[in-house]
Design a protein around this motif. Structure first.
Motif, mmCIF file in Angstrom:
data_model
loop_
_atom_site.group_PDB
_atom_site.id
_atom_site.type_symbol
_atom_site.label_atom_id
_atom_site.label_comp_id
_atom_site.label_asym_id
_atom_site.label_seq_id
_atom_site.Cartn_x
_atom_site.Cartn_y
_atom_site.Cartn_z
ATOM 1 N N UNK A 223 0.855 -1.185 0.000
ATOM 2 C CA UNK A 223 0.000 0.000 0.000
ATOM 3 C C UNK A 223 0.894 1.240 0.000
ATOM 4 N N UNK A 224 1.866 1.231 -0.915
ATOM 5 C CA UNK A 224 2.915 2.243 -0.989
ATOM 6 C C UNK A 224 2.710 3.134 -2.203
ATOM 7 N N UNK A 225 2.871 4.442 -1.995
ATOM 8 C CA UNK A 225 2.806 5.414 -3.081
ATOM 9 C C UNK A 225 4.135 6.141 -3.166
ATOM 10 N N UNK A 226 4.619 6.347 -4.388
ATOM 11 C CA UNK A 226 5.790 7.193 -4.615
ATOM 12 C C UNK A 226 5.295 8.412 -5.379
ATOM 13 N N UNK A 227 5.488 9.585 -4.799
ATOM 14 C CA UNK A 227 5.005 10.852 -5.360
ATOM 15 C C UNK A 227 6.192 11.647 -5.875
ATOM 16 N N UNK A 228 6.223 11.886 -7.182
ATOM 17 C CA UNK A 228 7.322 12.627 -7.801
ATOM 18 C C UNK A 228 7.262 14.123 -7.591
ATOM 19 N N UNK A 229 6.208 14.612 -6.947
ATOM 20 C CA UNK A 229 6.057 16.036 -6.613
ATOM 21 C C UNK A 229 6.101 16.936 -7.837
ATOM 22 N N UNK A 230 5.665 16.398 -8.991
ATOM 23 C CA UNK A 230 5.587 17.201 -10.206
ATOM 24 C C UNK A 230 6.901 17.500 -10.881
ATOM 25 N N UNK A 231 7.954 16.740 -10.550
ATOM 26 C CA UNK A 231 9.294 16.978 -11.099
ATOM 27 C C UNK A 231 9.761 15.797 -11.939
ATOM 28 N N UNK A 232 9.677 15.880 -13.253
ATOM 29 C CA UNK A 232 10.223 14.844 -14.132
ATOM 30 C C UNK A 232 9.542 13.507 -13.964
ATOM 31 N N UNK A 233 10.249 12.443 -14.349
ATOM 32 C CA UNK A 233 9.743 11.083 -14.161
ATOM 33 C C UNK A 233 9.871 10.712 -12.692
ATOM 34 N N UNK A 234 8.911 9.958 -12.184
ATOM 35 C CA UNK A 234 8.918 9.601 -10.767
ATOM 36 C C UNK A 234 9.971 8.530 -10.496
ATOM 37 N N UNK A 235 9.987 7.470 -11.301
ATOM 38 C CA UNK A 235 10.981 6.403 -11.165
ATOM 39 C C UNK A 235 11.675 6.251 -12.517
ATOM 40 N N UNK A 236 12.981 6.416 -12.512
ATOM 41 C CA UNK A 236 13.795 6.203 -13.712
ATOM 42 C C UNK A 236 14.580 4.921 -13.512
ATOM 43 N N UNK B 183 6.168 17.761 -15.995
ATOM 44 C CA UNK B 183 6.161 18.054 -17.415
ATOM 45 C C UNK B 183 7.408 18.856 -17.706
ATOM 46 N N UNK B 184 8.404 18.190 -18.216
ATOM 47 C CA UNK B 184 9.679 18.838 -18.472
ATOM 48 C C UNK B 184 9.739 19.566 -19.796
ATOM 49 N N UNK B 185 8.593 19.811 -20.394
ATOM 50 C CA UNK B 185 8.594 20.501 -21.677
ATOM 51 C C UNK B 185 9.030 19.572 -22.790
ATOM 52 N N UNK B 186 10.289 19.672 -23.225
ATOM 53 C CA UNK B 186 10.792 18.846 -24.317
ATOM 54 C C UNK B 186 11.036 17.409 -23.924
ATOM 55 N N UNK B 187 11.212 17.140 -22.642
ATOM 56 C CA UNK B 187 11.480 15.771 -22.180
ATOM 57 C C UNK B 187 10.170 15.007 -22.041
ATOM 58 N N UNK B 188 10.247 13.716 -22.142
ATOM 59 C CA UNK B 188 9.079 12.869 -21.977
ATOM 60 C C UNK B 188 9.077 12.343 -20.543
ATOM 61 N N UNK B 189 8.315 12.988 -19.680
ATOM 62 C CA UNK B 189 8.232 12.572 -18.287
ATOM 63 C C UNK B 189 7.125 11.535 -18.133
ATOM 64 N N UNK B 190 7.328 10.625 -17.196
ATOM 65 C CA UNK B 190 6.357 9.562 -16.980
ATOM 66 C C UNK B 190 6.393 9.137 -15.523
ATOM 67 N N UNK B 191 5.414 8.348 -15.138
ATOM 68 C CA UNK B 191 5.448 7.759 -13.803
ATOM 69 C C UNK B 191 6.673 6.872 -13.664
ATOM 70 N N UNK B 192 6.864 5.983 -14.631
ATOM 71 C CA UNK B 192 8.026 5.090 -14.650
ATOM 72 C C UNK B 192 8.650 5.175 -16.035
ATOM 73 N N UNK B 193 9.928 5.516 -16.089
ATOM 74 C CA UNK B 193 10.666 5.568 -17.346
ATOM 75 C C UNK B 193 11.699 4.452 -17.355
ATOM 76 N N UNK B 194 11.689 3.657 -18.425
ATOM 77 C CA UNK B 194 12.681 2.599 -18.613
ATOM 78 C C UNK B 194 13.643 3.043 -19.704
ATOM 79 N N UNK B 195 14.935 3.079 -19.396
ATOM 80 C CA UNK B 195 15.928 3.422 -20.398
ATOM 81 C C UNK B 195 16.294 2.182 -21.208
ATOM 82 N N UNK B 196 17.141 2.360 -22.195
ATOM 83 C CA UNK B 196 17.601 1.239 -23.019
ATOM 84 C C UNK B 196 18.366 0.213 -22.184
ATOM 85 N N UNK B 197 18.885 0.613 -21.022
ATOM 86 C CA UNK B 197 19.634 -0.297 -20.155
ATOM 87 C C UNK B 197 18.726 -1.164 -19.280
ATOM 88 N N UNK B 198 17.438 -0.909 -19.295
ATOM 89 C CA UNK B 198 16.507 -1.586 -18.383
ATOM 90 C C UNK B 198 16.029 -2.930 -18.926
#
Length: 116
Positions: free
Chosen positions: A64-77, A95-110
């Motif tokens: 029952x855990x929430x992670x709140x990114x506080x409106x700054x970028x992706x929450x979990x990278x 919303x980083x403007x040009x960046x694609x922010x998300x709740x969870x972002x997976x990079x190519x290394x993930x």
């Protein structure tokens, strides 16, 4: 038998010496920073504030855990292979403007990331 253990350690290094750690509220970023590859981080019930980056193979298990990114970028990278996220509610991506922010972002290394 020793040879078998050595081969297992070579094939599955993330499991060698992995530990389960309880993470109190407010300590998620430091728990990730101090964790070893393969560790399981058990998060408490409640809200963890602030975005985090996972840069090593880890498992985060919520209760029952929430992670709140506080409106700054992706929450979990996630920027590492073999990461598992389970039982988490993720809110407050920015919303980083040009960046694609998300709740969870997976990079190519993930590689082999699991989100449950």
């Amino acid at each position: 038998m020793l040879r078998l253990m050595f081969i297992f350690t070579l094939l599955f290094p993330a499991l060698a010496g992995a530990a389960t750690r309880d993470v109190p509220l407010g300590a998620l970023a430091s728990a990730i920073e101090n964790a070893q590859a393969g560790d399981i981080l058990r998060l408490s019930q409640g809200i963890y504030e602030g975005a985090v980056e996972i840069d090593k193979p880890l498992t985060l298990v919520g209760n029952e855990t929430t992670i709140d990114g506080l409106g700054e970028g992706s929450v979990i990278l996630v920027d590492a292979p073999d990461v598992t996220l389970s039982g988490l509610t993720v809110i407050g991506s920015g919303s980083g403007g040009g960046a694609l922010d998300a709740g969870i972002t997976l990079t190519a290394s993930a590689d082999r990331a699991v989100i449950e």
